[in-house]
Write an enzyme that holds these catalytic residues in place. Structure first.
Site, short mmCIF file in Angstrom:
data_model
loop_
_atom_site.label_atom_id
_atom_site.label_comp_id
_atom_site.label_asym_id
_atom_site.label_seq_id
_atom_site.Cartn_x
_atom_site.Cartn_y
_atom_site.Cartn_z
N SER A 81 0.69 -1.17 0.04
CA SER A 81 0.09 0.07 0.27
C SER A 81 0.99 1.19 -0.08
O SER A 81 0.24 2.53 -0.01
CB SER A 81 -0.78 0.00 1.18
N HIS A 116 -38.71 20.27 -15.76
CA HIS A 116 -38.75 19.53 -16.70
C HIS A 116 -37.81 20.21 -17.92
O HIS A 116 -37.92 19.90 -18.97
CB HIS A 116 -40.08 19.10 -17.32
N SER A 152 -11.24 23.87 -29.09
CA SER A 152 -11.27 22.66 -29.86
C SER A 152 -9.99 22.40 -30.79
O SER A 152 -9.56 23.45 -31.34
CB SER A 152 -12.69 22.58 -30.71
N LYS A 172 -14.81 27.17 -31.31
CA LYS A 172 -15.29 26.81 -29.98
C LYS A 172 -14.68 27.33 -28.86
O LYS A 172 -13.51 27.54 -28.74
CB LYS A 172 -15.11 25.21 -30.34
N ASN A 200 -15.20 25.68 -25.41
CA ASN A 200 -15.91 24.65 -24.37
C ASN A 200 -15.92 24.60 -22.98
O ASN A 200 -14.95 25.04 -22.42
CB ASN A 200 -15.41 23.30 -25.00
N TYR A 229 -9.81 -6.62 12.60
CA TYR A 229 -8.96 -6.13 11.09
C TYR A 229 -9.08 -7.10 10.34
O TYR A 229 -8.78 -8.32 10.66
CB TYR A 229 -7.60 -5.52 11.83
N LYS A 274 -8.26 3.41 1.54
CA LYS A 274 -7.37 4.49 1.57
C LYS A 274 -7.41 5.10 0.28
O LYS A 274 -7.60 6.55 -0.11
CB LYS A 274 -5.91 4.13 1.82
N1 ARG Z 1 -1.45 -1.32 5.34
C1 ARG Z 1 -2.26 -1.69 6.47
C2 ARG Z 1 -3.44 -1.10 6.04
O1 ARG Z 1 -3.68 -0.22 5.38
C3 ARG Z 1 -1.88 -1.59 7.67
C4 ARG Z 1 -2.25 -2.39 8.81
C5 ARG Z 1 -1.63 -3.74 8.64
N2 ARG Z 1 -2.15 -4.75 9.46
C6 ARG Z 1 -2.02 -5.92 9.46
N3 ARG Z 1 -2.50 -6.84 10.40
N4 ARG Z 1 -1.49 -6.62 8.44
O2 ARG Z 1 -4.45 -1.60 6.42
#
Ligand code: ARG
Length: 457
Positions: A18, A151, A272, A278, A280, A312, A320
């Site tokens: 991530s 309308h 354009s 144009k 736009n 979790y 995210k």
């Molecule tokens: N990158 C993870 C998230 O966004 C962090 C938490 C990871 N926790 C775990 N038990 N692997 O959720």
């Protein structure tokens, strides 16, 4: 030592990482680590020298991140592990004490709560700025008539100020929704540990105070599982973006040759590649089209959360990108809307010509008959007949003959009928609270200004 006998499959690593997006949480991650380290020392869970070493390493890491000189490594799964790795590199083994009495599960949700709190506050201020631009435009075009539509057919004339203020009220409600989302981030998750609490006598209240949380989350299981505040933010954003899409759609229509009610500033339009004439309204079109993307993020996070067993689950990492993209998209849309409104030039003549089509006064004629005792449903029929005669013969209502009027109803006094068709009376007769009569719009403008000032206070 590692529990694993073989390295991660590179495809799994790609799926699992991530870092590419959660690195934008670094600021909050460092802040919470500082608060956590101070608390650990205050509670005698680590020594003061340990704390100082951790704080020094965190400061060094922060400097690297600020300078964009932080060397992320291929093995850094997420921002939390990247920062911890670097803290250990800088501080040595003592760096490994930072994660005492903490799990990434309570860590990540704390970072995201801080981020959401900031984002909701930022959105609220941007909403205020757009509302201010609309209020200023309303004040500058207080008594400019244009048709109001139902309308997308001309329905009844209104003042431009009244129409623009409609958006202000939408935004003032958005403002409350963002404030609510912000309020939902007020409980500190940190201290929940992985899910059950931690084996140390931590002081969650001091951490909460340092990070600006009002209280601590009362249930560790809920704390690490909760993403409601993101749903609340996304929901506020989705509604707000939907409002902006309606504004964008109207700007597209109104700036068309066919309507000609508004000229958008050149700075907010594009040409354009093939048609030299144009201009736009791309920005307005994008306000229209960005909304479903934000609504999609809300729907997607509901999908992630749906039926998710406590506590979790890695699914939660998928919160995210929906949040971040929404924050960025909404931010640019709110700023663009304000820019366009501030630079828009409205065309009084085009709007008033459209509002002068006297068919638009049909309801007023019907109400005129009602005031003489004709039941509304009957008067509606009488005026519908008049409209038909006028439309079929290509004349405005005002040019119907005395005989035609008499044939429709003996209650219809030709002089009064024609007087009614004088344009301003159609607007100025809308005296009900919230109506388009100028005195009412002035009240409304004042109320909108006060509501906005209360937000600023
Ligand atoms: N990158 C993870 C998230 O966004 C962090 C938490 C990871 N926790 C775990 N038990 N692997 O959720």
């Amino acid at each position: 030592m590692s529990r694993f006998s073989e390295p991660q499959d590179p495809v799994f690593a790609r799926l699992n990482t991530s870092l590419s997006f959660d690195r934008r949480l670094w600021h909050h991650d460092i802040a919470q680590s500082r608060a956590h380290a101070r608390m650990l020392a205050a509670q005698r869970i680590i020594g003061d020298e340990d704390r100082d070493a951790l704080l020094a390493a965190l400061a060094a890491v922060e400097d690297e991140l600020v300078a964009d000189a932080f060397a992320f490594q291929a093995g850094d799964e997420d921002i939390h592990m990247a920062i911890e790795r670097r803290v250990i590199e800088i501080a040595g083994a003592v760096g490994g004490k930072l994660h005492t009495a903490r799990s990434r599960n309570d860590q990540v949700v704390t970072d995201v709560a801080l981020f959401t709190r900031d984002s909701a506050g930022h959105a609220a201020r941007a909403v205020d700025a757009l509302a201010q631009a609309l209020i200023d435009a309303a004040a500058a075009h207080l008594d400019w008539p244009l048709p109001g539509y139902t309308h997308l057919q001309r329905a009844q004339p209104v003042y431009l100020s009244h129409h623009l203020l409609a958006y202000v009220w939408m935004l003032l409600r958005d403002r409350e929704r963002f404030a609510f989302a912000e309020s939902q981030t007020a409980a500190l998750p940190l201290g929940a540990g992985a899910l059950a609490g931690v084996n140390f006598d931590t002081d969650r209240f001091s951490v909460a105070a340092e990070l600006g949380f009002e209280r601590v989350a009362p249930n560790s299981i809920d704390a690490v599982s909760n993403r409601d505040f993101i749903l609340d933010y996304l929901s506020a954003a989705a509604t707000c973006a939907t409002h902006l899409s309606r504004l964008g759609a109207e700007l597209v229509l109104w700036s068309s040759e066919e309507f000609g009610f508004v000229t958008l500033p050149d700075a907010w339009t594009s040409g354009s590649s093939i048609m030299p004439q144009k201009k736009n309204p791309d920005a307005a079109e994008l306000l229209r089209a960005k909304a479903p993307r934000i609504v999609g993020h809300l729907g997607a996070l509901h999908g992630v959360m749906h039926a998710l067993p406590l506590t979790y689950n890695k699914d939660l990492q998928e919160d995210k990108e929906h949040l971040f993209d929404t924050v960025d998209t909404l931010d640019v849309c709110l700023a663009a809307a304000a820019g366009m409104i501030r630079g828009a030039r409205f065309d009084a003549a085009r709007m008033s010509a459209a509002a002068s089509d006297d068919l638009i006064a049909a309801t007023d004629v019907a109400d005129h008959l009602v005031k003489q005792g004709v039941p509304f449903r009957a008067s509606h029929g009488i005026v519908a007949g008049l409209v038909r005669v006028a439309v079929d013969s290509g004349r405005p209502l005002a040019e119907l003959t005395d005989e035609e009027l008499a044939a429709a109803s003996e209650r219809l006094d030709p002089a009064a009928f024609r007087a009614l068709l004088a344009q301003s009376s159609w607007l100025e007769s809308k005296v009900s609270v919230g109506g388009t009569a100028l005195a009412r719009v002035r009240e409304q403008l004042q109320a909108a200004r006060s509501a906005l000032a209360r937000n600023a206070a």
